[in-house]
Scaffold this motif. Sequence first.
Motif, PDB file in Angstrom:
ATOM      1  N   LYS A   1       0.796  -1.232   0.000  1.00  0.00           N
ATOM      2  CA  LYS A   1       0.000   0.000   0.000  1.00  0.00           C
ATOM      3  C   LYS A   1       0.825   1.277   0.000  1.00  0.00           C
ATOM      4  O   LYS A   1       0.332   2.315  -0.434  1.00  0.00           O
ATOM      5  N   TYR A   2       2.037   1.227   0.513  1.00  0.00           N
ATOM      6  CA  TYR A   2       2.805   2.462   0.653  1.00  0.00           C
ATOM      7  C   TYR A   2       4.081   2.461  -0.167  1.00  0.00           C
ATOM      8  O   TYR A   2       4.360   3.406  -0.888  1.00  0.00           O
ATOM      9  N   TRP A   3       4.873   1.454  -0.027  1.00  0.00           N
ATOM     10  CA  TRP A   3       6.208   1.487  -0.616  1.00  0.00           C
ATOM     11  C   TRP A   3       6.236   1.055  -2.069  1.00  0.00           C
ATOM     12  O   TRP A   3       7.214   1.250  -2.750  1.00  0.00           O
ATOM     13  N   GLY A   4       5.183   0.499  -2.569  1.00  0.00           N
ATOM     14  CA  GLY A   4       5.137   0.136  -3.979  1.00  0.00           C
ATOM     15  C   GLY A   4       4.525   1.233  -4.828  1.00  0.00           C
ATOM     16  O   GLY A   4       4.310   1.066  -6.005  1.00  0.00           O
ATOM     17  N   THR A   5       4.238   2.383  -4.215  1.00  0.00           N
ATOM     18  CA  THR A   5       3.516   3.445  -4.921  1.00  0.00           C
ATOM     19  C   THR A   5       4.333   4.722  -5.045  1.00  0.00           C
ATOM     20  O   THR A   5       3.785   5.803  -5.068  1.00  0.00           O
ATOM     21  N   GLY A   6       5.623   4.621  -5.096  1.00  0.00           N
ATOM     22  CA  GLY A   6       6.435   5.816  -5.263  1.00  0.00           C
ATOM     23  C   GLY A   6       7.718   5.767  -4.463  1.00  0.00           C
ATOM     24  O   GLY A   6       8.753   6.233  -4.912  1.00  0.00           O
ATOM     25  N   ALA A   7       7.664   5.213  -3.261  1.00  0.00           N
ATOM     26  CA  ALA A   7       8.891   5.104  -2.472  1.00  0.00           C
ATOM     27  C   ALA A   7       9.818   4.065  -3.084  1.00  0.00           C
ATOM     28  O   ALA A   7      11.024   4.196  -3.056  1.00  0.00           O
ATOM     29  N   ASP A   8       9.206   3.041  -3.651  1.00  0.00           N
ATOM     30  CA  ASP A   8       9.924   2.006  -4.389  1.00  0.00           C
ATOM     31  C   ASP A   8      11.069   1.356  -3.628  1.00  0.00           C
ATOM     32  O   ASP A   8      12.146   1.145  -4.171  1.00  0.00           O
ATOM     33  N   TRP A   9      10.844   1.066  -2.376  1.00  0.00           N
ATOM     34  CA  TRP A   9      11.802   0.240  -1.651  1.00  0.00           C
ATOM     35  C   TRP A   9      11.563  -1.201  -2.085  1.00  0.00           C
ATOM     36  O   TRP A   9      10.444  -1.610  -2.338  1.00  0.00           O
ATOM     37  N   SER A  10      12.599  -1.972  -2.143  1.00  0.00           N
ATOM     38  CA  SER A  10      12.523  -3.338  -2.652  1.00  0.00           C
ATOM     39  C   SER A  10      12.166  -4.327  -1.540  1.00  0.00           C
ATOM     40  O   SER A  10      12.925  -4.501  -0.591  1.00  0.00           O
ATOM     41  N   LYS A  11      11.036  -4.983  -1.719  1.00  0.00           N
ATOM     42  CA  LYS A  11      10.645  -6.022  -0.766  1.00  0.00           C
ATOM     43  C   LYS A  11      11.629  -7.179  -0.816  1.00  0.00           C
ATOM     44  O   LYS A  11      11.969  -7.761   0.211  1.00  0.00           O
ATOM     45  N   GLU A  12      12.111  -7.498  -2.001  1.00  0.00           N
ATOM     46  CA  GLU A  12      13.060  -8.600  -2.149  1.00  0.00           C
ATOM     47  C   GLU A  12      14.352  -8.306  -1.382  1.00  0.00           C
ATOM     48  O   GLU A  12      14.906  -9.184  -0.731  1.00  0.00           O
ATOM     49  N   GLU A  13      14.828  -7.077  -1.488  1.00  0.00           N
ATOM     50  CA  GLU A  13      16.055  -6.703  -0.772  1.00  0.00           C
ATOM     51  C   GLU A  13      15.824  -6.727   0.734  1.00  0.00           C
ATOM     52  O   GLU A  13      16.665  -7.208   1.494  1.00  0.00           O
ATOM     53  N   TYR A  14      14.680  -6.227   1.174  1.00  0.00           N
ATOM     54  CA  TYR A  14      14.316  -6.272   2.593  1.00  0.00           C
ATOM     55  C   TYR A  14      14.314  -7.716   3.094  1.00  0.00           C
ATOM     56  O   TYR A  14      14.925  -8.026   4.120  1.00  0.00           O
ATOM     57  N   LEU A  15      13.649  -8.601   2.355  1.00  0.00           N
ATOM     58  CA  LEU A  15      13.572 -10.004   2.767  1.00  0.00           C
ATOM     59  C   LEU A  15      14.942 -10.661   2.789  1.00  0.00           C
ATOM     60  O   LEU A  15      15.241 -11.470   3.675  1.00  0.00           O
ATOM     61  N   LYS A  16      15.781 -10.306   1.831  1.00  0.00           N
ATOM     62  CA  LYS A  16      17.141 -10.852   1.785  1.00  0.00           C
ATOM     63  C   LYS A  16      17.918 -10.440   3.038  1.00  0.00           C
ATOM     64  O   LYS A  16      18.639 -11.248   3.618  1.00  0.00           O
ATOM     65  N   ARG A  17      17.748  -9.200   3.463  1.00  0.00           N
ATOM     66  CA  ARG A  17      18.519  -8.689   4.604  1.00  0.00           C
ATOM     67  C   ARG A  17      18.069  -9.266   5.940  1.00  0.00           C
ATOM     68  O   ARG A  17      18.866  -9.412   6.853  1.00  0.00           O
ATOM     69  N   ILE A  18      16.775  -9.588   6.071  1.00  0.00           N
ATOM     70  CA  ILE A  18      16.294 -10.102   7.354  1.00  0.00           C
ATOM     71  C   ILE A  18      16.402 -11.622   7.474  1.00  0.00           C
ATOM     72  O   ILE A  18      16.212 -12.175   8.541  1.00  0.00           O
ATOM     73  N   LYS A  19      16.735 -12.259   6.360  1.00  0.00           N
ATOM     74  CA  LYS A  19      16.807 -13.716   6.351  1.00  0.00           C
ATOM     75  C   LYS A  19      17.984 -14.200   7.208  1.00  0.00           C
ATOM     76  O   LYS A  19      19.098 -13.724   7.074  1.00  0.00           O
ATOM     77  N   ASN A  20      17.689 -15.165   8.045  1.00  0.00           N
ATOM     78  CA  ASN A  20      18.735 -15.789   8.849  1.00  0.00           C
ATOM     79  C   ASN A  20      19.278 -16.961   8.056  1.00  0.00           C
ATOM     80  O   ASN A  20      18.555 -17.925   7.787  1.00  0.00           O
ATOM     81  N   GLU A  21      20.527 -16.891   7.676  1.00  0.00           N
ATOM     82  CA  GLU A  21      21.140 -17.938   6.836  1.00  0.00           C
ATOM     83  C   GLU A  21      21.221 -19.290   7.539  1.00  0.00           C
ATOM     84  O   GLU A  21      21.444 -20.300   6.888  1.00  0.00           O
ATOM     85  N   ASN A  22      21.018 -19.317   8.845  1.00  0.00           N
ATOM     86  CA  ASN A  22      21.091 -20.577   9.588  1.00  0.00           C
ATOM     87  C   ASN A  22      19.785 -21.352   9.548  1.00  0.00           C
ATOM     88  O   ASN A  22      19.709 -22.445  10.066  1.00  0.00           O
ATOM     89  N   ASN A  23      18.741 -20.773   8.970  1.00  0.00           N
ATOM     90  CA  ASN A  23      17.440 -21.467   8.899  1.00  0.00           C
ATOM     91  C   ASN A  23      17.365 -22.362   7.707  1.00  0.00           C
ATOM     92  O   ASN A  23      17.879 -22.172   6.693  1.00  0.00           O
TER      93      ASN A  23
END
Length: 121
Positions: free
Chosen positions: A99-121
């Motif tokens: 609703k917010y970031w896909g409408t002009g702010a254009d932050w990447s959900k994929e990049e966000y998910l990549k950064r919060i992912k715990n590689e040990n899972n």
Amino acid sequence: MKDYTDDEFSKLSLEEKTRLFDLEAEKEYQKQIKLRDEIYPNYSFQEKVSFWSGRLHQQMRWQVESGLDPYSIYTPEWYQSTKKFETNFDKIMDEVFSKYWGTGADWSKEEYLKRIKNENN
């Protein structure tokens, strides 16, 4: 706290300046505690979406303005800590991105998910 002109402030001793900064820091800390303990828990889901959208967008903008990576605020440790505080955080962020970031702010959900992912899972 009294508002000081630049001239008045420059005449304060280091101890007085330190005391003023400590008082301001304590005041800000108390505001954060009140938000966490009294205000935020009473927010509706939509208010929480708006809160996180605004807060995180601001932090990412500050990173960009400082010449830093805007996504570096997101770490697996940050994510786990945030999930303990807000159990519906994933649903909230889904709303933030749709609703917010896909409408002009254009932050990447994929990049966000990549950064919060715990590689040990």
